[in-house]
Design a protein around this motif. Structure first.
Motif, PDB file in Angstrom:
ATOM      1  N   TYR A 116      -5.383  10.221   0.787  1.00  0.00           N
ATOM      2  CA  TYR A 116      -5.677   9.880   2.176  1.00  0.00           C
ATOM      3  C   TYR A 116      -5.117   8.500   2.525  1.00  0.00           C
ATOM      4  O   TYR A 116      -4.580   8.292   3.614  1.00  0.00           O
ATOM      5  CB  TYR A 116      -7.187   9.905   2.409  1.00  0.00           C
ATOM      6  CG  TYR A 116      -7.580   9.624   3.835  1.00  0.00           C
ATOM      7  CD1 TYR A 116      -7.327  10.560   4.849  1.00  0.00           C
ATOM      8  CD2 TYR A 116      -8.195   8.435   4.186  1.00  0.00           C
ATOM      9  CE1 TYR A 116      -7.676  10.296   6.162  1.00  0.00           C
ATOM     10  CE2 TYR A 116      -8.543   8.162   5.491  1.00  0.00           C
ATOM     11  CZ  TYR A 116      -8.288   9.104   6.474  1.00  0.00           C
ATOM     12  OH  TYR A 116      -8.628   8.843   7.779  1.00  0.00           O
ATOM     13  N   TYR A 117      -5.200   7.566   1.591  1.00  0.00           N
ATOM     14  CA  TYR A 117      -4.724   6.206   1.823  1.00  0.00           C
ATOM     15  C   TYR A 117      -3.223   6.168   2.090  1.00  0.00           C
ATOM     16  O   TYR A 117      -2.765   5.480   2.999  1.00  0.00           O
ATOM     17  CB  TYR A 117      -5.059   5.341   0.605  1.00  0.00           C
ATOM     18  CG  TYR A 117      -4.504   3.936   0.664  1.00  0.00           C
ATOM     19  CD1 TYR A 117      -5.182   2.921   1.323  1.00  0.00           C
ATOM     20  CD2 TYR A 117      -3.284   3.626   0.049  1.00  0.00           C
ATOM     21  CE1 TYR A 117      -4.676   1.639   1.382  1.00  0.00           C
ATOM     22  CE2 TYR A 117      -2.761   2.344   0.092  1.00  0.00           C
ATOM     23  CZ  TYR A 117      -3.462   1.353   0.765  1.00  0.00           C
ATOM     24  OH  TYR A 117      -2.942   0.084   0.819  1.00  0.00           O
ATOM     25  N   ILE A 118      -2.449   6.929   1.304  1.00  0.00           N
ATOM     26  CA  ILE A 118      -0.998   6.848   1.450  1.00  0.00           C
ATOM     27  C   ILE A 118      -0.474   7.587   2.687  1.00  0.00           C
ATOM     28  O   ILE A 118       0.718   7.555   2.959  1.00  0.00           O
ATOM     29  CB  ILE A 118      -0.285   7.369   0.179  1.00  0.00           C
ATOM     30  CG1 ILE A 118      -0.723   8.782  -0.124  1.00  0.00           C
ATOM     31  CG2 ILE A 118      -0.544   6.467  -0.988  1.00  0.00           C
ATOM     32  CD1 ILE A 118       0.342   9.791  -0.116  1.00  0.00           C
ATOM     33  N   LEU A 119      -1.356   8.235   3.423  1.00  0.00           N
ATOM     34  CA  LEU A 119      -0.933   8.797   4.708  1.00  0.00           C
ATOM     35  C   LEU A 119      -0.626   7.698   5.711  1.00  0.00           C
ATOM     36  O   LEU A 119       0.152   7.902   6.647  1.00  0.00           O
ATOM     37  CB  LEU A 119      -2.026   9.709   5.279  1.00  0.00           C
ATOM     38  CG  LEU A 119      -2.275  11.030   4.549  1.00  0.00           C
ATOM     39  CD1 LEU A 119      -3.480  11.739   5.153  1.00  0.00           C
ATOM     40  CD2 LEU A 119      -1.052  11.925   4.611  1.00  0.00           C
ATOM     41  N   PHE A 120      -1.237   6.534   5.509  1.00  0.00           N
ATOM     42  CA  PHE A 120      -1.101   5.447   6.475  1.00  0.00           C
ATOM     43  C   PHE A 120      -0.549   4.168   5.872  1.00  0.00           C
ATOM     44  O   PHE A 120      -0.190   3.249   6.610  1.00  0.00           O
ATOM     45  CB  PHE A 120      -2.481   5.137   7.093  1.00  0.00           C
ATOM     46  CG  PHE A 120      -3.212   6.340   7.589  1.00  0.00           C
ATOM     47  CD1 PHE A 120      -2.895   6.902   8.823  1.00  0.00           C
ATOM     48  CD2 PHE A 120      -4.203   6.933   6.818  1.00  0.00           C
ATOM     49  CE1 PHE A 120      -3.573   8.023   9.283  1.00  0.00           C
ATOM     50  CE2 PHE A 120      -4.880   8.047   7.275  1.00  0.00           C
ATOM     51  CZ  PHE A 120      -4.567   8.597   8.512  1.00  0.00           C
ATOM     52  N   HIS A 121      -0.463   4.096   4.549  1.00  0.00           N
ATOM     53  CA  HIS A 121      -0.013   2.874   3.878  1.00  0.00           C
ATOM     54  C   HIS A 121       0.990   3.222   2.787  1.00  0.00           C
ATOM     55  O   HIS A 121       1.018   4.352   2.304  1.00  0.00           O
ATOM     56  CB  HIS A 121      -1.205   2.132   3.268  1.00  0.00           C
ATOM     57  CG  HIS A 121      -2.317   1.862   4.214  1.00  0.00           C
ATOM     58  ND1 HIS A 121      -2.304   0.821   5.112  1.00  0.00           N
ATOM     59  CD2 HIS A 121      -3.492   2.528   4.414  1.00  0.00           C
ATOM     60  CE1 HIS A 121      -3.420   0.826   5.819  1.00  0.00           C
ATOM     61  NE2 HIS A 121      -4.153   1.856   5.419  1.00  0.00           N
ATOM     62  N   PRO A 122       1.795   2.227   2.386  1.00  0.00           N
ATOM     63  CA  PRO A 122       2.701   2.455   1.246  1.00  0.00           C
ATOM     64  C   PRO A 122       1.908   2.702  -0.031  1.00  0.00           C
ATOM     65  O   PRO A 122       0.763   2.256  -0.170  1.00  0.00           O
ATOM     66  CB  PRO A 122       3.487   1.137   1.157  1.00  0.00           C
ATOM     67  CG  PRO A 122       3.328   0.494   2.490  1.00  0.00           C
ATOM     68  CD  PRO A 122       1.995   0.908   3.002  1.00  0.00           C
ATOM     69  N   SER A 123       2.514   3.408  -0.952  1.00  0.00           N
ATOM     70  CA  SER A 123       1.841   3.712  -2.212  1.00  0.00           C
ATOM     71  C   SER A 123       1.612   2.433  -3.010  1.00  0.00           C
ATOM     72  O   SER A 123       2.516   1.601  -3.138  1.00  0.00           O
ATOM     73  CB  SER A 123       2.694   4.686  -3.028  1.00  0.00           C
ATOM     74  OG  SER A 123       2.108   4.922  -4.276  1.00  0.00           O
ATOM     75  N   PRO A 124       0.414   2.226  -3.562  1.00  0.00           N
ATOM     76  CA  PRO A 124       0.157   1.033  -4.383  1.00  0.00           C
ATOM     77  C   PRO A 124       1.016   1.033  -5.638  1.00  0.00           C
ATOM     78  O   PRO A 124       1.493   2.077  -6.084  1.00  0.00           O
ATOM     79  CB  PRO A 124      -1.335   1.162  -4.739  1.00  0.00           C
ATOM     80  CG  PRO A 124      -1.899   2.132  -3.762  1.00  0.00           C
ATOM     81  CD  PRO A 124      -0.788   3.066  -3.416  1.00  0.00           C
ATOM     82  N   SER A 125       1.186  -0.133  -6.217  1.00  0.00           N
ATOM     83  CA  SER A 125       1.958  -0.238  -7.453  1.00  0.00           C
ATOM     84  C   SER A 125       1.181   0.351  -8.618  1.00  0.00           C
ATOM     85  O   SER A 125      -0.039   0.571  -8.545  1.00  0.00           O
ATOM     86  CB  SER A 125       2.282  -1.709  -7.746  1.00  0.00           C
ATOM     87  OG  SER A 125       1.089  -2.421  -8.027  1.00  0.00           O
ATOM     88  N   ARG A 126       1.902   0.591  -9.709  1.00  0.00           N
ATOM     89  CA  ARG A 126       1.246   1.139 -10.897  1.00  0.00           C
ATOM     90  C   ARG A 126       0.209   0.173 -11.451  1.00  0.00           C
ATOM     91  O   ARG A 126      -0.851   0.600 -11.927  1.00  0.00           O
ATOM     92  CB  ARG A 126       2.289   1.461 -11.957  1.00  0.00           C
ATOM     93  CG  ARG A 126       3.124   2.693 -11.650  1.00  0.00           C
ATOM     94  CD  ARG A 126       4.113   2.972 -12.755  1.00  0.00           C
ATOM     95  NE  ARG A 126       5.145   1.943 -12.828  1.00  0.00           N
ATOM     96  CZ  ARG A 126       6.057   1.858 -13.796  1.00  0.00           C
ATOM     97  NH1 ARG A 126       6.034   2.734 -14.776  1.00  0.00           N
ATOM     98  NH2 ARG A 126       6.966   0.916 -13.778  1.00  0.00           N
TER      99      ARG A 126
END
Length: 359
Positions: A116-126
């Protein structure tokens, strides 16, 4: 006389655990060695799932636990190979198994929150995801370490069980347990987190799934020229979400079978075996969902299949050229991977609508 509940239980556990161990080991290998650069971030979550499920299957196979709720007491009969070592070994393995199952539930919730988060934000780092996983894992770790102190004297537990269940067969059994769970905060620190959060976590997963589906439908509605490949990816994501959202249901069955006995409503060997038999669906099904819906992993399996056929039939069969749509990279770009034999060629194309397509 054959103990049919035990026989069915053992066949079920050995079969399902073998499947779970095999596919989770395969998924761990895929995450480490077969993950393209563009999905390495999300692969951290998949690897976390695979390791947790692998640990749950290994410990369940070694312990083979039968859970016996008995009023204020909670006892266990270990039917796995650990019984040839000691009751203490079985109890340590059991506590480890519980903490793997608990972490698996919270990891599933984390996975839906991530999508749900990456629908609106860039993917977090590893690194960020690894830190988040460690934070989520902390309660499960303390649950494991504290539960180790809740084991009472085996002889006393056996005497209590024989008095409460005179019709049960306790001869030559490896018995462990807690005589009074109400007075043992170590036991309650495990029982409560393993039972009470299941319903709220399941509701949160269903809510997140609904929000994700709504957002995907909104994105699809604004793209009049959405390609067939993109539509297919949306459909696969929805199917993956639907399947994974069903996994906590098996957790609910386990909690219900335990609660019925602990509350004194009804005690039966069938219910006592059912508790962990139902839980095994989760680590056995979860890796299959990931391997099938994560296209790079599925493509690798297909490639292995062609190589196996070529080796078996003693001549080379060249697989057909296919186009494989992969996940979003951390930068939000989309990769289109063309598979021809063992070579990959990538062409990057930007697409905001694809930020949610991790399956």
């Amino acid at each position: 006389m054959i103990d049919w509940p035990l026989t069915i239980f053992e066949v079920w556990h050995y079969t399902v655990n073998t499947i779970g161990i095999s596919f989770n080991a395969l998924l761990i290998y895929m995450c480490i060695f077969k993950t393209p650069r563009v999905i390495r971030s999300y692969a951290v979550l998949i690897l976390n799932f695979a390791i947790s499920d692998f640990g749950a299957c290994i410990t369940d196979l070694l312990v083979g636990q039968r859970l016996i709720p008995a009023g204020i007491a909670l006892a266990y009969i270990s039917n796995g190979p650990c019984k040839y070592i000691s009751g203490t070994a079985c109890y340590v393995g059991y506590s480890l198994m519980l903490h793997f199952f608990a972490h698996s539930l919270w990891s599933l919730l984390l996975s839906f929150a991530y999508r749900y988060y990456i629908l609106f934000h860039p993917s977090p780092s590893r690194t960020t995801l690894a830190i988040i996983i460690c934070i989520v894992y902390t309660p499960s770790f303390f649950q494991w370490t504290t539960f180790l102190m809740a084991n009472d004297d085996q002889a006393k537990v056996e005497v209590y069980l024989r008095n409460r269940f005179p019709n049960y067969d306790f001869d030559n059994k490896t018995i462990t347990g807690t005589l009074n769970i109400l007075e043992s905060w170590q036991a309650m620190f495990t029982i409560l987190p393993m039972t009470l959060p299941v319903t709220p976590a399941y509701c949160a997963i269903l809510i997140l799934r609904k929000k994700i589906i709504r957002e995907l439908a909104s994105v699809a509605g604004t793209m009049a020229k959405m390609s067939h490949a993109t539509k297919t990816m949306h459909q696969q994501l929805l199917r993956a979400l639907s399947l994974q959202a069903c996994l906590p249901f098996f957790f609910s069955i386990a909690v219900a079978s335990y609660a019925i006995g602990q509350l004194g409503i009804y005690n039966s060997p069938v219910l006592e075996y059912l508790t962990f038999s139902s839980l095994l669906f989760i680590p056995a099904i979860s890796p299959l969902i990931s391997i099938y819906f994560v296209r790079p992993y599925r493509t690798t399996i297909i490639l292995w299949y062609y190589r196996f056929r070529a080796t078996k039939m003693r001549f080379v069969i060249k697989p057909p050229t296919t186009t494989t749509q992969l996940f979003d990279g951390e930068s939000g770009t989309k990769k289109s991977m063309f598979w021809n034999g063992t070579e990959y060629q990538s062409a990057t194309r930007n697409s905001r609508s694809q930020q949610s397509n991790h399956y």
